[in-house]
Design a protein around this motif. Structure first.
Motif, PDB file in Angstrom:
ATOM      1  N   TYR A 144      -1.609  -8.353  -9.643  1.00  7.10           N
ATOM      2  CA  TYR A 144      -0.127  -7.805  -9.218  1.00  7.10           C
ATOM      3  C   TYR A 144      -0.152  -7.222  -8.120  1.00  7.10           C
ATOM      4  O   TYR A 144      -1.256  -6.387  -7.900  1.00  7.10           O
ATOM      5  N   PRO A 145       0.852  -7.220  -7.301  1.00  9.94           N
ATOM      6  CA  PRO A 145       1.070  -6.657  -5.938  1.00  9.94           C
ATOM      7  C   PRO A 145       0.901  -5.030  -6.072  1.00  9.94           C
ATOM      8  O   PRO A 145      -0.027  -4.565  -5.069  1.00  9.94           O
ATOM      9  N   HIS A 146       1.090  -4.470  -7.002  1.00  9.30           N
ATOM     10  CA  HIS A 146       0.833  -2.843  -7.178  1.00  9.30           C
ATOM     11  C   HIS A 146      -0.504  -2.447  -7.443  1.00  9.30           C
ATOM     12  O   HIS A 146      -0.948  -1.397  -7.197  1.00  9.30           O
ATOM     13  N   GLU A 147      -1.041  -3.552  -7.605  1.00 12.43           N
ATOM     14  CA  GLU A 147      -2.831  -3.173  -7.959  1.00 12.43           C
ATOM     15  C   GLU A 147      -3.434  -3.487  -6.437  1.00 12.43           C
ATOM     16  O   GLU A 147      -4.604  -3.271  -6.560  1.00 12.43           O
ATOM     17  N   LEU A 148      -2.876  -3.770  -5.391  1.00 12.02           N
ATOM     18  CA  LEU A 148      -3.304  -4.143  -4.237  1.00 12.02           C
ATOM     19  C   LEU A 148      -3.313  -3.071  -3.239  1.00 12.02           C
ATOM     20  O   LEU A 148      -2.121  -2.441  -3.244  1.00 12.02           O
ATOM     21  N   SER A 149      -4.178  -2.739  -2.290  1.00  6.47           N
ATOM     22  CA  SER A 149      -3.879  -1.986  -1.025  1.00  6.47           C
ATOM     23  C   SER A 149      -2.918  -2.408  -0.141  1.00  6.47           C
ATOM     24  O   SER A 149      -2.677  -3.624  -0.261  1.00  6.47           O
ATOM     25  N   GLY A 150      -2.416  -1.724   0.715  1.00  2.42           N
ATOM     26  CA  GLY A 150      -1.526  -2.085   1.655  1.00  2.42           C
ATOM     27  C   GLY A 150      -1.963  -3.549   2.651  1.00  2.42           C
ATOM     28  O   GLY A 150      -1.310  -4.417   2.866  1.00  2.42           O
ATOM     29  N   GLY A 151      -3.391  -3.282   2.913  1.00  7.60           N
ATOM     30  CA  GLY A 151      -4.037  -4.370   3.861  1.00  7.60           C
ATOM     31  C   GLY A 151      -4.027  -5.625   3.159  1.00  7.60           C
ATOM     32  O   GLY A 151      -4.024  -6.698   3.567  1.00  7.60           O
ATOM     33  N   GLU A 152      -4.519  -5.479   1.551  1.00  9.81           N
ATOM     34  CA  GLU A 152      -4.590  -6.562   0.737  1.00  9.81           C
ATOM     35  C   GLU A 152      -3.062  -7.345   0.582  1.00  9.81           C
ATOM     36  O   GLU A 152      -2.803  -8.464   0.443  1.00  9.81           O
ATOM     37  N   GLN A 153      -2.046  -6.504   0.328  1.00 13.55           N
ATOM     38  CA  GLN A 153      -0.880  -7.039   0.337  1.00 13.55           C
ATOM     39  C   GLN A 153      -0.335  -7.885   1.704  1.00 13.55           C
ATOM     40  O   GLN A 153       0.284  -8.890   1.553  1.00 13.55           O
ATOM     41  N   GLN A 154      -0.517  -7.355   2.704  1.00 10.91           N
ATOM     42  CA  GLN A 154      -0.460  -7.870   3.934  1.00 10.91           C
ATOM     43  C   GLN A 154      -1.095  -9.250   4.075  1.00 10.91           C
ATOM     44  O   GLN A 154      -0.388 -10.352   4.652  1.00 10.91           O
ATOM     45  N   SER A 176       2.791  -3.049  11.243  1.00 13.40           N
ATOM     46  CA  SER A 176       3.254  -1.559  11.445  1.00 13.40           C
ATOM     47  C   SER A 176       3.210  -0.791  10.274  1.00 13.40           C
ATOM     48  O   SER A 176       2.822   0.753  10.265  1.00 13.40           O
ATOM     49  N   GLY A 177       2.928  -1.295   9.245  1.00  6.28           N
ATOM     50  CA  GLY A 177       2.959  -0.377   7.693  1.00  6.28           C
ATOM     51  C   GLY A 177       1.602  -0.202   7.306  1.00  6.28           C
ATOM     52  O   GLY A 177       1.307   0.423   6.494  1.00  6.28           O
ATOM     53  N   LEU A 178       0.456  -0.633   8.373  1.00  7.31           N
ATOM     54  CA  LEU A 178      -0.912  -0.339   8.065  1.00  7.31           C
ATOM     55  C   LEU A 178      -1.255   0.779   8.754  1.00  7.31           C
ATOM     56  O   LEU A 178      -0.817   0.963   9.810  1.00  7.31           O
ATOM     57  N   ASP A 179      -2.384   1.587   8.176  1.00 15.47           N
ATOM     58  CA  ASP A 179      -3.068   2.691   8.828  1.00 15.47           C
ATOM     59  C   ASP A 179      -3.883   2.105  10.118  1.00 15.47           C
ATOM     60  O   ASP A 179      -4.214   0.856  10.034  1.00 15.47           O
ATOM     61  N   ASN A 180      -4.150   3.046  10.857  1.00 12.49           N
ATOM     62  CA  ASN A 180      -4.832   2.672  11.930  1.00 12.49           C
ATOM     63  C   ASN A 180      -6.309   1.974  11.877  1.00 12.49           C
ATOM     64  O   ASN A 180      -6.768   1.087  12.706  1.00 12.49           O
ATOM     65  N   ARG A 181      -6.923   2.496  10.763  1.00 11.14           N
ATOM     66  CA  ARG A 181      -8.188   1.901  10.517  1.00 11.14           C
ATOM     67  C   ARG A 181      -8.302   0.470  10.433  1.00 11.14           C
ATOM     68  O   ARG A 181      -9.194  -0.246  10.220  1.00 11.14           O
ATOM     69  N   LEU A 182      -7.064  -0.050   9.561  1.00  9.94           N
ATOM     70  CA  LEU A 182      -6.865  -1.307   8.943  1.00  9.94           C
ATOM     71  C   LEU A 182      -6.629  -2.237  10.000  1.00  9.94           C
ATOM     72  O   LEU A 182      -6.823  -3.316   9.967  1.00  9.94           O
TER      73      LEU A 182
END
Length: 370
Positions: A144-154, A176-182
């Motif tokens: 489910y979405p809440h189990e994923l990281s921001g990059g995975e959700q994207q 824009s919602g992802l951190d620079n590393r990703l």
């Protein structure tokens, strides 16, 4: 997937998306003013500009969630919207990705991607598995979405937008919602998947680096209008004005006055063709195109045709930025500050006198701004 390009009666390729003279007015102000662009199948075009310049409003009109006050929108040569005729958003074959991934929290990853798909259960499942495989998320298919990281959700949001095989993909600041590393990793993956699908992509961003990294063509917007359009290399190396140069990088500005199509400066003369005598001009150069040389008892290097005449400055401060060093100089000739970037580590002490030359072929000469 090879892009499926429609052709007109003469056999000329037809743009997947064509916008003609689009205009939108709010409270008497044109926030989008006479915007025209064409995007071919498999092409990524970026609407690039500062916040508030009309990029997202343009995207919303193409998507059909907002109506234009003038202009036309065509898909594969067919009119889908003008001021009297309008194809509903759900029938435009356009995929959407926004800053907010907008995944359904109560649906699994597979159910999110399959949402809106037509066909048999087996066909839907095959399409879901194909897309999740392309973005490396098959192992999360029942998560489910809440189990994923921001990059995975994207990546799930990208798969969901591509699942119905839209001919056009509209993307509004999707990273824009992802951190620079990703960001770089996700951008590259997204671009690879979009190219495989063959969709015409219109990407909105205010980040020049993102536009340069992803776009085949950039449309630079300012105050509701497209001021320059072309390949990233051309936009960067042949900017239309000082603001266009400054949008992509830091700049240095040296002022001068034209006499006989030439401008005298402490760095030598510069050509200013077509500028009338007496007109003030600005010579714009990026920090990476200045060269630093050592002081030789009050003298600098000899002038050259490529680098012109050296001018002396005194180091104000120097900072190491990771892959380069930024050195700021106060120039002897007028007390102005010029910035220079140097690869690797170069940290001269404040107060040290050094000489600067500037690459003649990397300078841009524009009439002075009022």
């Amino acid at each position: 997937m090879a892009p499926d390009t429609a052709r007109d009666a003469a056999g000329t390729p037809v743009p997947r998306l064509e916008v003609r003279n689009l205009r939108r007015v709010f409270d008497g102000r044109a926030v989008v003013d006479d915007v025209s662009l064409r995007v071919m199948p498999g092409q990524v075009t970026c609407l690039l500009g500062p916040s508030g310049c009309g990029k997202s409003t343009t995207l919303r009109m193409i998507a059909g969630v907002e109506m234009q006050d003038a202009g036309e929108i065509h898909v594969d040569g067919r009119l889908i919207c003008d001021t009297t005729f309008r194809v509903p958003p759900e029938r435009r074959n356009i995929g959407l990705m926004f800053q907010d991934f907008a995944l359904f929290p109560h649906l699994s990853v597979a159910e999110n991607v399959a949402f809106g798909l037509k066909g048999s259960k087996a066909e839907k499942r095959a399409r879901v598995e194909q897309l999740l495989g392309e973005v490396g998320l098959n192992r999360f298919i029942e998560s489910y979405p809440h189990e994923l990281s921001g990059g995975e959700q994207q990546r799930v949001a990208l798969s969901r937008a591509l699942a119905p095989r839209p001919g056009i993909m509209l993307m509004d600041e999707p990273f824009s919602g992802l951190d620079n590393r990703l960001r770089d990793e996700i951008r590259d993956l997204t671009l690879d998947v979009l190219k495989k699908e063959g969709a015409a992509v219109l990407l909105v961003t205010h980040e020049p680096e993102e536009a340069m990294r992803m776009a085949d063509e950039i449309a630079l917007m300012r105050d509701g209008r497209i001021v320059q359009q072309g390949a990233p290399y051309n936009i960067y190396n042949a900017p239309i004005d000082r603001a266009a140069v400054g949008f992509f990088s830091d700049i240095n500005v040296i002022k001068g006055k034209v006499q006989g199509a030439l401008t005298d400066t402490p760095f030598g003369q510069f050509l200013a063709p077509g500028v009338p005598d007496g007109q003030e001009v600005e010579i714009v150069i990026r920090p990476q195109h200045l060269k630093i040389d050592f002081d030789r008892g009050g003298r600098g290097p000899d002038p050259t045709p490529q680098d012109g005449v050296p001018a002396r400055g005194v180091v104000q401060r120097a900072r190491f930025m990771g892959s380069e060093s930024l050195v700021e100089f106060r120039m002897d000739f007028d007390g102005s500050i010029l910035k220079v970037t140097v690869p690797n580590v170069f940290l001269p002490s404040p107060g040290k006198a050094l000489w600067l030359t500037i690459r003649r072929d990397r300078c841009f000469v524009f009439p002075a701004e009022a």
